[in-house]
Design a protein around this motif. Structure first.
Motif: not given
Length: 175
Positions: A27, A31, A46
Motif C-alpha cells: 500500500w 500510494y 507495490g
C-alpha cells in the motif's frame, strides 16, 4: 516422512505480522507512486516492495536485519549497473547477459556470493520492465531501489516491533 509442528501463539503472531507488513509495504508504494508514475509501474512498485518485505522477514530480529542488509547491497549493485546502462542503451538480451555477468563478478569481488542470485533477479526485473516500458527506462532502477528501501524498512521494522511487543507481553505473563 511428514513432520507436524504444533500451532503456537508465536506462529500465529508471526503469520499475522507478515501479512500485515506486506500489505502495508504494498500500500505504501502504490500510494506513494500513484501520482508520479503510470498505474502499471505503480502496481509493480507495490509488488516489488512487498517482495522485499517478504525477503527480509526472518525468524529472528538479527536474521531479519542481516537479510535487509543483504537485500540492500544486492539491489544497490543492480542499481549501479542498470542505471548507467539504461541512460545510454535500450534493453537488449546481450545487455541483460552482460549486466548479470558483471553483477555476479561484482558480488564475488565483494565477498557476497550468497547475494548473487538476488542481484541477478533484481537486474532481470529492472531490465525486463525497462523493455516493457522503454520510455524513460532509466527510471526503473531508481524506482526499484526506492521500492526495495521501503520494503526492507517496513519488513525489518515490522518484524522488530512485533517481536518486541510479543516477547515483552509473553515475558510479563511468565513473571
Amino acid at each position: 516422512m511428514i513432520v507436524r509442528a504444533r500451532l503456537s501463539s508465536w506462529k500465529l503472531v508471526y503469520s499475522l505480522n507478515m501479512g500485515i507488513v506486506c500489505a502495508i509495504s504494498y500500500w505504501t508504494m502504490t500510494y506513494a507512486l500513484a501520482s508520479m508514475v503510470r498505474m502499471d509501474s505503480d502496481l509493480l512498485g507495490g509488488m516489488w516492495s512487498a517482495v522485499a518485505t517478504l525477503f527480509v522477514f526472518r525468524g529472528s530480529r538479527d536474521d531479519s536485519l542481516s537479510a535487509g542488509a543483504s537485500r540492500l547491497v544486492a539491489t544497490g549493485v543492480s542499481f549501479a549497473l542498470c542505471l548507467p546502462y539504461l541512460w545510454v542503451f535500450p534493453f537488449t538480451v546481450p545487455g541483460l547477459a552482460a549486466l548479470i555477468g558483471i553483477g555476479t563478478l561484482a558480488m564475488m569481488l565483494l565477498g557476497r556470493q550468497d547475494d548473487i542470485v538476488t542481484t541477478g533477479i533484481t537486474t532481470v526485473v529492472v531490465m525486463v520492465v525497462a523493455a516493457i516500458s522503454p520510455t524513460d527506462a532509466w527510471q526503473q532502477p531508481v524506482l526499484r531501489l526506492a521500492d526495495t528501501v521501503v520494503g526492507v524498512g517496513i519488513g525489518v521494522g515490522g518484524k522488530w516491533v512485533a517481536s518486541y511487543l510479543y516477547f515483552r507481553t509473553v515475558g510479563r505473563r511468565s513473571q
